[in-house]
Design a protein around this motif. Structure first.
Motif, PDB file in Angstrom:
ATOM      1  N   ARG A 292      32.976  48.760  46.368  1.00 55.67           N
ATOM      2  CA  ARG A 292      33.665  49.184  45.099  1.00 55.67           C
ATOM      3  C   ARG A 292      32.981  49.896  44.402  1.00 55.67           C
ATOM      4  NH1 ARG A 292      36.217  44.166  46.302  1.00 55.67           N
ATOM      5  NH2 ARG A 292      35.724  43.156  44.276  1.00 55.67           N
ATOM      6  N   ARG A 293      31.842  49.163  43.998  1.00 57.50           N
ATOM      7  CA  ARG A 293      30.945  49.673  42.919  1.00 57.50           C
ATOM      8  C   ARG A 293      30.400  51.112  43.211  1.00 57.50           C
ATOM      9  NH1 ARG A 293      29.380  44.082  42.614  1.00 57.50           N
ATOM     10  NH2 ARG A 293      27.387  44.685  43.871  1.00 57.50           N
TER      11      ARG A 293
ATOM     12  N   ASP B 258      34.095  45.894  38.132  1.00 54.14           N
ATOM     13  CA  ASP B 258      34.897  46.927  38.783  1.00 54.14           C
ATOM     14  C   ASP B 258      35.720  47.551  37.650  1.00 54.14           C
ATOM     15  OD1 ASP B 258      33.970  46.240  41.157  1.00 54.14           O
ATOM     16  OD2 ASP B 258      35.763  44.936  41.668  1.00 54.14           O
TER      17      ASP B 258
END
Length: 223
Positions: free
Chosen positions: A118-119, A162
């Protein structure tokens, strides 16, 4: 109605037959030069938790992994069954539960891999000229979390990191597309902004980014 050649069953009854996963595993083992010794037990693990059709689908997927040109030891199979940056699929989850219960592989770091994916996606979504500083910002958040863990204080969660990266990503996209800015040095994140800006519903950037994000972002903008 078409019958199954081996057991004399109609197709509908064969689809529901509880022996289907075991027969599928036996057929798979017959096709392999060196089938894993745990294959039959894995079929039993699936049969106890899934309908026959679902269990056979996962055995077929496992067969594709076992027949490719990569190593077939448990951890390697788990790594290939998982989908980087995406939720764990049913085969990978079943393999992990079964193999770890049997003590064959080490527990996986799937949650950490998901968070890293996700990062990475948030960083890569930033415009290229502004992306290096977004990457440094992400690294600074992770370093701060490690310091908090060592100090015994409350570290940032993956969700918090996030969210911060998503805000900075959106700001970078807005600056590049709407303001024509290709360098963070041209940005004053604490300056007032117009109410009609897409990222704003208030008067200042600090209301949008939040003080924790600003505190981490400010030093990077001056590098």
């Amino acid at each position: 109605m078409r019958g199954h050649a081996g057991l004399g069953l109609c197709s509908a009854c064969w689809q529901k037959h509880p022996d289907r996963p075991f027969i599928a595993a036996e057929n798979l083992a017959a096709r392999l030069d060196g089938p894993p010794p745990w294959l039959g037990d894995f079929a039993g693990h699936l049969a106890a938790r899934h309908c026959p059709s679902r269990a056979c689908t996962m055995i077929s997927a496992l067969g594709r992994l076992l027949q490719d040109d990569h190593p077939n030891h448990p951890q390697a199979l788990l790594d290939r069954a998982r989908r980087p940056g995406r939720p764990m699929g049913s085969l990978a989850r079943a393999l992990e539960n079964f193999l770890t219960h049997c003590g064959l592989p080490l527990p996986t770091d799937h949650a950490d891999r998901l968070a890293a994916g996700r990062r990475r996606r948030r960083i890569e979504a930033a415009p290229p000229p502004l992306r290096p500083q977004v990457q440094k910002f992400a690294a600074s958040l992770l370093r701060a979390r490690e310091r908090a863990r060592r100090a015994g204080t409350l570290p940032r969660t993956d969700t918090t990191i996030d969210a911060a990266l998503a805000i900075v990503r959106d700001l970078a996209i807005f600056l590049a597309d709407q303001r024509g800015k290709q360098d963070w040095a041209l940005v004053d994140v604490r300056s007032p902004r117009k109410r009609d800006d897409p990222l704003s519903c208030s008067a200042g950037a600090s209301d949008i980014l939040g003080e924790p994000v600003l505190d981490g972002l400010d030093p990077l903008l001056t590098e």
